[in-house]
Scaffold this active site. Sequence first.
Site, short mmCIF file in Angstrom:
data_model
loop_
_atom_site.label_atom_id
_atom_site.label_comp_id
_atom_site.label_asym_id
_atom_site.label_seq_id
_atom_site.Cartn_x
_atom_site.Cartn_y
_atom_site.Cartn_z
N GLU A 148 20.20 39.79 13.47
CA GLU A 148 20.42 41.14 13.99
C GLU A 148 21.81 41.36 14.57
O GLU A 148 22.43 42.39 14.35
CB GLU A 148 19.40 41.48 15.09
CG GLU A 148 18.03 41.78 14.56
CD GLU A 148 17.05 40.72 15.00
OE1 GLU A 148 15.92 41.06 15.26
OE2 GLU A 148 17.45 39.54 15.05
N ASP A 206 14.57 38.36 14.62
CA ASP A 206 13.71 37.84 15.70
C ASP A 206 12.25 37.70 15.24
O ASP A 206 11.77 38.47 14.42
CB ASP A 206 13.76 38.76 16.92
CG ASP A 206 15.12 38.72 17.60
OD1 ASP A 206 15.84 37.72 17.43
OD2 ASP A 206 15.46 39.69 18.30
N ASP A 239 9.31 38.61 16.21
CA ASP A 239 8.34 39.50 16.84
C ASP A 239 8.14 40.69 15.91
O ASP A 239 8.71 40.74 14.82
CB ASP A 239 8.79 39.94 18.24
CG ASP A 239 10.16 40.60 18.24
OD1 ASP A 239 10.66 40.97 17.16
OD2 ASP A 239 10.74 40.76 19.33
N GLU A 267 9.17 43.74 16.00
CA GLU A 267 10.40 44.47 15.72
C GLU A 267 11.27 43.69 14.73
O GLU A 267 11.80 44.23 13.77
CB GLU A 267 11.18 44.69 17.02
CG GLU A 267 12.23 45.78 16.95
CD GLU A 267 11.64 47.17 17.04
OE1 GLU A 267 12.34 48.11 16.65
OE2 GLU A 267 10.49 47.31 17.47
N TYR A 303 13.74 32.58 23.31
CA TYR A 303 13.62 34.03 23.08
C TYR A 303 13.04 34.72 24.30
O TYR A 303 12.05 34.27 24.88
CB TYR A 303 12.74 34.28 21.86
CG TYR A 303 12.80 35.70 21.36
CD1 TYR A 303 14.01 36.30 21.05
CD2 TYR A 303 11.63 36.45 21.21
CE1 TYR A 303 14.07 37.61 20.59
CE2 TYR A 303 11.68 37.75 20.75
CZ TYR A 303 12.90 38.33 20.45
OH TYR A 303 12.95 39.63 20.00
N ARG A 336 11.80 37.88 24.72
CA ARG A 336 10.72 38.86 24.62
C ARG A 336 9.44 38.12 24.24
O ARG A 336 9.19 37.87 23.06
CB ARG A 336 11.06 39.95 23.60
CG ARG A 336 12.21 40.83 24.05
CD ARG A 336 12.45 41.99 23.10
NE ARG A 336 13.53 42.83 23.58
CZ ARG A 336 14.83 42.64 23.30
NH1 ARG A 336 15.17 41.63 22.52
NH2 ARG A 336 15.75 43.43 23.79
N HIS A 346 5.15 32.96 20.74
CA HIS A 346 6.36 32.41 21.33
C HIS A 346 6.02 31.48 22.49
O HIS A 346 4.95 31.52 23.05
CB HIS A 346 7.25 33.53 21.88
CG HIS A 346 7.84 34.40 20.83
ND1 HIS A 346 8.54 33.92 19.76
CD2 HIS A 346 7.83 35.75 20.71
CE1 HIS A 346 8.93 34.94 19.01
NE2 HIS A 346 8.51 36.06 19.56
#
Length: 940
Positions: free
Chosen positions: A18, A104, A106, A108, A334, A336, A381
């Site tokens: 990203e 990432d 997740d 998103e 990470y 989040r 995670h």
Amino acid sequence: MSPTSETAQGGRRLVIVESPAKAKTIKGYLGPGYVVEASVGHIRDLPSGAAEVPEKYTGEVRRLGVDVEHDFQPIYVVNSDKKAQVKKLKDLLAESDELFLATDEDREGEAIAWHLQEVLKPKVPVHRMVFHEITKDAIQQAVRNPRELNKRMVDAQETRRILDRLYGYEVSPVLWKKVMRGLSAGRVQSVATRLVVERERERIAFRSAEYWDLTGTFSTGRAGDSSDPSSLVARLATVDGKRVAQGRDFGADGQLKTANVLHLDEEKARALAASLADTRFAVRSVESKPYRRSPYAPFRTTTLQQEASRKLGFGAKATMQVAQKLYENGFITYMRTDSTVLSDTAVSAARAQVTQLYGAEYLPEKPRVYAGKVKNAQEAHEAIRPSGDRFRTPAETGLTGDQFKLYELIWKRTVASQMKDATGNSVTVKIAGAAADGRDVEFSASGKTITFHGFMKAYVEGADDPNAELDDRERRLPQVAEGDALAAEEITADGHATKPPARYTEASLVKELEEREIGRPSTYASIIGTILDRGYVFKKGTALVPSFLSFAVVNLLEKHFGRLVDYDFTARMEDDLDRIARGEAQAVPWLKRFYFGEGGPEGSGAADAGNGDGDHLGGLKELVTDLGAIDAREISSFPVGAGIVLRVGRYGPYVERGEKDQEGHQRADVPDDLAPDELTVEHAEELLAKPSGDFELGTDPVSGNEIVAKAGRYGPYVTEILPEDAPKTGKNAVKPRTASLFKSMSLDTVTLEDALKLMSLPRVVGTDAEGVEITAQNGRYGPYLKKGTDSRSLTEEEQLFTITLEEALAIYAQPKQRGRAAAKPPLKELGNDPVSEKPVVVKDGRFGPYVTDGETNATLRTGDSVETITPERGYELLAEKRAKGPAKKTAKKAPAKKTAAKKTTAAKKTAAKKTAAKKTTTAKKTTAAAAKKTAAAKPE
């Protein structure tokens, strides 16, 4: 799927992440056969307006960006600012043999990876590369063990995005029509705002209660030391066996809510204290219990935000900004995550550091295991921890500023989570005596001693309440036994008053949202940022204060869209979305029920939505079509008392008594930074008593028009009242002369003479040698001279009326200063920004004080001040400004003199351009003609 054998032998691999920062870090861990490039976030999304929707779509699709009639098919468009990056990625892909999507891990990130695949349309093998820390081992292992794209996660994210689009695009226009333009509503945003408003309503309704008690200082009569004090302080607990009332015994209405307690007022408390002057006291009982406290779980997103707020003063958004930097540069895992689980590698690293730094006696026999995740956690995670299989101590990282502070917090919490419990003893001592009138009184004191600090050697959690006692606080009491005599050194009567519930801070609001299972931890920072940016909430210190605007918005939503801001309904929606993510429910039937309701179009599939309590989903579309029932004035009006009403108008809140155009009508603006619970009847009366409205200054002796002073949206000003028959439209239209007051003037002191002088501006000072007119003008940035397109600031307002042509020419003879005039010293220094790593200062700007790191400027908001702003608040304002991106510029016609200036510069560089210099001189003499030519030459 694993990389092909051909790739193993050679070839070119494109890895897409990203962010550029992450790309730079990862590139260092991969070999020469890898090209690492960033997508720079999302490359496509739902259109932001009808203009972005392809022409083939019409009607509601163009407005919503979602085809609600055809299974809620989303219309995706490549963001205009990402088209160049998409082209670059396509060019790189054309030269590659494999594609690794390393966004990432997740929802998103999975959605971004899917969008990349859809847009780039790769013809080479595609691998989904996932990792939760950016270390060499983790990255190389991720390359060796890729997986397929998780379409279920993509579907879950898409459903969320569509739901939020429908909610925002259908409800927000209602707010525009009934409250104010530019407002927004959102599934979590509106509920978060309601929480803050409800807390303020509680404060407004709160009635304080007064209560008294006694405090006694009792001595053992022997010498004491740090391990065995000679005295103790105890509070009156009972009188004749009846418990003395404390704050917890009173309700919000100021009345006792607990039966059978003794409520002491001042008179009774002082009389009781006096009656105990000669009383002999003795220890009635000593109760000792073992004390044990276990360490806190490692950080997840919300607990990190809460602790960073408590201990470092960081806002949620600033915390995530700093954490993002730490993650991308390989310092932490990470950030989040909903999980408190540590990997075996992390547990081993933490236990090794416990032994190394604190000693083997602080290490428990077995590793500590924490509960996996919060309810409906979205991914597998780890907790947030230092990266790697050996944790770097904060001193070893080389970090500075806020990155160092946040890393240290994470490191301490992680290490402490693998340490032994803290142990000790808690003691309660009860002291008895008899008052002069024979009443039995009992005082109570409690203490705590920690005999083994365990994990507290490394870390102690903070508290939202600044007066709360932290876990490592000891209170040592004298070593006494039942029956021991004690002497009362002093007995005092103490008065107390109950306090209203505390306002939310960012930390406590995040905690409340999570406890109610509303929203997701990864979105809380952006939600709080949104309600601050929209003006629904402002800050006073760390407290979140709702604006009067938010009261109007929440009032409308509660009365006409109650289900959409219902806490349980919002939490159930979150559950439904998670069920869709797990494959237990289908997205399209669920969306149909939410949007169209049970009576929606044929085939809406309500029965197939897979939800046991399906009736809680209704028709959003139907709710927003019946706007006639919404009384805009009613939902924006709030009674204050004594006939005074607070109203929220287009230009802000104001108080009003009586009806407009009726005798006795009063109206006054309410300051933007006034907290709603501070608007009492007395305060409203003060506002109404202040001069407001129009001030009649007199008649202009030349025009005969009446001159008045007014309080305007952009500050006080003077203007003339034109005759009723003055033409208001057409080529002969007459506009009233208007002028802003100088900063040194005020509405209640400005005179007719002042007004006429102000309205005489701009004043022609004269012309220069080439016939160009020089004028003196008053602007929003202060007094200045204007010659063509060349403006020069004046130092004093009075110069507008006194400066001579000679003085003006002397000013223009000096080189023009770029930017602000002589640099003023900063108002305050805040330290280095965690993102740009540049020094942040507070400066005085055109629009008031602002913070800057030299690259980004952010104006201080309502509730902020130069005196009280903290470094963390400054960093947060800069982070929010960066998140908005650069302001969009509107095209302007190039003034003639800039062309001339460029030609002049070129003429100075080479003798060959003497002709251009002559043209420049000619252009100066014919400014108007040159301007027309420039405008004509500019393409449309």
